[in-house]
Design a protein around this motif. Structure first.
Motif, PDB file in Angstrom:
ATOM      1  N   TRP A  14      -4.649  -4.211  14.083  1.00  0.00           N
ATOM      2  CA  TRP A  14      -6.241  -4.352  14.315  1.00  0.00           C
ATOM      3  C   TRP A  14      -6.567  -3.237  15.472  1.00  0.00           C
ATOM      4  CZ3 TRP A  14      -2.660  -8.364  14.383  1.00  0.00           C
ATOM      5  CH2 TRP A  14      -2.837  -9.359  13.527  1.00  0.00           C
ATOM      6  N   ALA A  15      -7.947  -2.961  15.178  1.00  0.00           N
ATOM      7  CA  ALA A  15      -8.479  -2.009  16.182  1.00  0.00           C
ATOM      8  C   ALA A  15      -8.769  -2.952  17.306  1.00  0.00           C
ATOM      9  CB  ALA A  15      -9.658  -1.469  15.613  1.00  0.00           C
ATOM     10  N   LEU A  16      -8.304  -2.343  18.573  1.00  0.00           N
ATOM     11  CA  LEU A  16      -8.598  -3.000  19.929  1.00  0.00           C
ATOM     12  C   LEU A  16     -10.037  -2.396  20.411  1.00  0.00           C
ATOM     13  CD1 LEU A  16      -5.161  -3.528  21.519  1.00  0.00           C
ATOM     14  CD2 LEU A  16      -6.521  -5.265  20.706  1.00  0.00           C
ATOM     15  N   SER A  17     -10.213  -1.187  19.932  1.00  0.00           N
ATOM     16  CA  SER A  17     -11.397  -0.567  20.223  1.00  0.00           C
ATOM     17  C   SER A  17     -12.086   0.272  19.155  1.00  0.00           C
ATOM     18  CB  SER A  17     -11.019   0.484  21.403  1.00  0.00           C
ATOM     19  OG  SER A  17     -10.137   1.399  20.839  1.00  0.00           O
ATOM     20  N   GLU A  18     -12.932   1.006  19.323  1.00  0.00           N
ATOM     21  CA  GLU A  18     -13.344   1.907  18.181  1.00  0.00           C
ATOM     22  C   GLU A  18     -12.421   2.825  17.806  1.00  0.00           C
ATOM     23  OE1 GLU A  18     -17.063   3.779  18.707  1.00  0.00           O
ATOM     24  OE2 GLU A  18     -18.302   1.791  18.652  1.00  0.00           O
ATOM     25  N   VAL A  19     -12.008   2.757  16.534  1.00  0.00           N
ATOM     26  CA  VAL A  19     -10.860   3.619  16.110  1.00  0.00           C
ATOM     27  C   VAL A  19     -10.963   4.530  15.189  1.00  0.00           C
ATOM     28  CG1 VAL A  19      -8.743   3.313  14.688  1.00  0.00           C
ATOM     29  CG2 VAL A  19      -8.949   1.902  16.601  1.00  0.00           C
ATOM     30  N   GLU A  20     -10.504   5.760  15.323  1.00  0.00           N
ATOM     31  CA  GLU A  20     -10.624   6.861  14.211  1.00  0.00           C
ATOM     32  C   GLU A  20      -9.154   7.012  13.893  1.00  0.00           C
ATOM     33  OE1 GLU A  20     -13.593   9.948  14.588  1.00  0.00           O
ATOM     34  OE2 GLU A  20     -14.249   9.216  16.537  1.00  0.00           O
ATOM     35  N   ALA A  21      -9.040   7.549  12.613  1.00  0.00           N
ATOM     36  CA  ALA A  21      -7.588   7.685  12.128  1.00  0.00           C
ATOM     37  C   ALA A  21      -7.681   8.654  10.811  1.00  0.00           C
ATOM     38  CB  ALA A  21      -6.965   6.510  11.692  1.00  0.00           C
ATOM     39  N   ALA A  22      -6.820   9.311  10.728  1.00  0.00           N
ATOM     40  CA  ALA A  22      -6.399  10.196   9.651  1.00  0.00           C
ATOM     41  C   ALA A  22      -5.374   9.524   8.748  1.00  0.00           C
ATOM     42  CB  ALA A  22      -5.866  11.553   9.935  1.00  0.00           C
ATOM     43  N   VAL A  23      -6.048   9.357   7.216  1.00  0.00           N
ATOM     44  CA  VAL A  23      -5.070   8.466   6.396  1.00  0.00           C
ATOM     45  C   VAL A  23      -4.330   9.538   5.541  1.00  0.00           C
ATOM     46  CG1 VAL A  23      -4.964   6.618   4.772  1.00  0.00           C
ATOM     47  CG2 VAL A  23      -6.680   6.398   6.742  1.00  0.00           C
ATOM     48  N   LEU A  24      -3.467   9.301   5.072  1.00  0.00           N
ATOM     49  CA  LEU A  24      -2.600  10.268   4.074  1.00  0.00           C
ATOM     50  C   LEU A  24      -1.773   9.155   3.078  1.00  0.00           C
ATOM     51  CD1 LEU A  24      -1.725  12.753   3.180  1.00  0.00           C
ATOM     52  CD2 LEU A  24       0.438  12.676   4.658  1.00  0.00           C
TER      53      LEU A  24
ATOM     54  N   ASP B 125       0.962  -1.224   0.121  1.00  0.00           N
ATOM     55  CA  ASP B 125      -0.045   0.043   0.005  1.00  0.00           C
ATOM     56  C   ASP B 125       0.902   1.181  -0.097  1.00  0.00           C
ATOM     57  OD1 ASP B 125      -2.660  -1.242   0.349  1.00  0.00           O
ATOM     58  OD2 ASP B 125      -1.953  -1.728   2.210  1.00  0.00           O
ATOM     59  N   ASP B 126       0.296   2.279  -0.173  1.00  0.00           N
ATOM     60  CA  ASP B 126       1.229   3.665  -0.445  1.00  0.00           C
ATOM     61  C   ASP B 126       0.604   4.613   0.583  1.00  0.00           C
ATOM     62  OD1 ASP B 126      -1.444   4.383  -1.717  1.00  0.00           O
ATOM     63  OD2 ASP B 126       0.002   5.327  -3.297  1.00  0.00           O
ATOM     64  N   TRP B 127       0.112   4.270   1.759  1.00  0.00           N
ATOM     65  CA  TRP B 127      -0.509   5.056   2.708  1.00  0.00           C
ATOM     66  C   TRP B 127      -0.335   4.741   4.085  1.00  0.00           C
ATOM     67  CZ3 TRP B 127      -3.663   2.355   5.930  1.00  0.00           C
ATOM     68  CH2 TRP B 127      -4.112   1.207   5.451  1.00  0.00           C
ATOM     69  N   MET B 128      -0.406   5.816   4.805  1.00  0.00           N
ATOM     70  CA  MET B 128      -0.139   5.773   6.291  1.00  0.00           C
ATOM     71  C   MET B 128      -1.341   6.292   7.174  1.00  0.00           C
ATOM     72  SD  MET B 128       2.363   8.924   7.503  1.00  0.00           S
ATOM     73  CE  MET B 128       1.369  10.363   7.838  1.00  0.00           C
ATOM     74  N   MET B 129      -1.285   5.962   8.399  1.00  0.00           N
ATOM     75  CA  MET B 129      -2.295   6.609   9.347  1.00  0.00           C
ATOM     76  C   MET B 129      -1.744   6.948  10.309  1.00  0.00           C
ATOM     77  SD  MET B 129      -4.896   3.224   9.742  1.00  0.00           S
ATOM     78  CE  MET B 129      -6.380   3.036   8.367  1.00  0.00           C
ATOM     79  N   LEU B 130      -2.677   8.149  10.955  1.00  0.00           N
ATOM     80  CA  LEU B 130      -2.318   8.999  12.178  1.00  0.00           C
ATOM     81  C   LEU B 130      -3.507   8.471  13.082  1.00  0.00           C
ATOM     82  CD1 LEU B 130      -0.850  11.013  13.999  1.00  0.00           C
ATOM     83  CD2 LEU B 130      -2.346  12.765  12.891  1.00  0.00           C
ATOM     84  N   LEU B 131      -3.229   7.688  14.156  1.00  0.00           N
ATOM     85  CA  LEU B 131      -4.488   7.336  14.992  1.00  0.00           C
ATOM     86  C   LEU B 131      -4.968   8.631  15.727  1.00  0.00           C
ATOM     87  CD1 LEU B 131      -5.882   4.955  15.928  1.00  0.00           C
ATOM     88  CD2 LEU B 131      -3.713   4.543  17.877  1.00  0.00           C
ATOM     89  N   LEU B 132      -6.250   8.804  15.666  1.00  0.00           N
ATOM     90  CA  LEU B 132      -6.935   9.782  16.203  1.00  0.00           C
ATOM     91  C   LEU B 132      -7.645   9.432  17.619  1.00  0.00           C
ATOM     92  CD1 LEU B 132      -8.548  11.638  13.110  1.00  0.00           C
ATOM     93  CD2 LEU B 132      -6.248  12.197  14.361  1.00  0.00           C
ATOM     94  N   ARG B 133      -8.165   8.340  17.563  1.00  0.00           N
ATOM     95  CA  ARG B 133      -8.943   7.993  18.757  1.00  0.00           C
ATOM     96  C   ARG B 133      -9.067   6.292  18.703  1.00  0.00           C
ATOM     97  NH1 ARG B 133     -14.296   6.325  20.040  1.00  0.00           N
ATOM     98  NH2 ARG B 133     -14.915   6.635  17.976  1.00  0.00           N
ATOM     99  N   GLY B 134      -8.805   5.849  19.909  1.00  0.00           N
ATOM    100  CA  GLY B 134      -8.762   4.271  20.140  1.00  0.00           C
ATOM    101  C   GLY B 134      -7.360   3.692  20.251  1.00  0.00           C
ATOM    102  N   THR B 135      -7.250   2.443  20.348  1.00  0.00           N
ATOM    103  CA  THR B 135      -6.065   1.737  20.661  1.00  0.00           C
ATOM    104  C   THR B 135      -6.011   0.750  19.323  1.00  0.00           C
ATOM    105  OG1 THR B 135      -6.825   0.064  22.140  1.00  0.00           O
ATOM    106  CG2 THR B 135      -5.791   1.999  22.965  1.00  0.00           C
ATOM    107  N   VAL B 136      -4.603   0.549  18.770  1.00  0.00           N
ATOM    108  CA  VAL B 136      -4.576  -0.512  17.863  1.00  0.00           C
ATOM    109  C   VAL B 136      -3.398  -1.575  18.212  1.00  0.00           C
ATOM    110  CG1 VAL B 136      -3.546  -0.651  15.390  1.00  0.00           C
ATOM    111  CG2 VAL B 136      -5.043   1.109  15.971  1.00  0.00           C
ATOM    112  N   ASP B 137      -3.671  -2.742  18.070  1.00  0.00           N
ATOM    113  CA  ASP B 137      -2.744  -3.859  18.140  1.00  0.00           C
ATOM    114  C   ASP B 137      -1.778  -4.021  17.041  1.00  0.00           C
ATOM    115  OD1 ASP B 137      -1.843  -6.219  19.703  1.00  0.00           O
ATOM    116  OD2 ASP B 137      -3.230  -7.330  19.230  1.00  0.00           O
TER     117      ASP B 137
END
Length: 185
Positions: A127-137, A70-82
């Motif tokens: 994986w999302a451990l909780s509800e997640v919101e992220a900004a993708v670039l 893939d050619d994108w990244m995420m900035l985690l805004l809310r939640g936790t990720v495993d």
């Protein structure tokens, strides 16, 4: 063959796309707690956010799949990720339980930036451990930022380079610890 638009890629991955992140600076604590954005002014963060898609994921949903290109990244805004990596004889399995946990990420953390830069397959799954919101670039968004606002593009690239260098340093430290333990036993 040209890459699919980022929004289409996110929807195909099962993520809910809610628009762009024009007001990235208004996320509580993000500018203070995100290493990526700590040197950004609110206006600069909002310019960056205008190039990012806002996505949502449910608990247990995969955000990044090891081995995919893939050619994108995420900035985690809310939640936790495993974050997990397939290791050992069952490395070909896609079952979540077959992964070795590398970490748990919290808001403000960047994930997926290595593949965005080098175009190589994803190193680990997230994986999302909780509800997640992220900004993708995506890579194209970075290129547009560098062309339209070179001072913000340069700041972003410097911060991402610093993050990658710190991760490499941490990985090297862990490797040395493992090698020392093996030498002692």
């Amino acid at each position: 063959m040209p890459a699919a638009p980022l929004e289409q890629v996110m929807r195909a991955a099962g993520l809910e796309v809610t628009g762009c992140c024009e007001r990235l600076s208004r996320w509580p604590g993000l500018l203070d707690h995100s290493v990526l954005l700590e040197d950004f002014s609110p206006e600069e963060a909002d310019v960056l956010g205008s190039l990012m898609l806002h996505v949502r994921a449910k608990p247990g949903q995969m955000l990044i799949r090891e081995g995919e290109v893939d050619d994108w990244m995420m900035l985690l805004l809310r939640g936790t990720v495993d974050v997990g990596k397939r290791i050992g004889p069952e490395a070909e399995s896609e079952v979540r339980g077959d992964n070795t946990r590398l970490g748990v990420l919290r808001p403000g953390t960047v994930l997926g930036e290595m593949s965005m830069f080098d175009g190589e397959p994803r190193y680990a799954s997230c994986w999302a451990l909780s509800e997640v919101e992220a900004a993708v670039l995506d890579r194209d968004g970075v290129a547009r930022l560098v062309r339209s606002r070179p001072e913000i593009g340069a700041k972003l690239l410097v911060k991402l380079t610093q993050l990658l260098a710190q991760r490499l340093r941490n990985t090297s430290t862990q490797l040395v610890k493992v090698l020392r333990r093996q030498t002692i036993t």
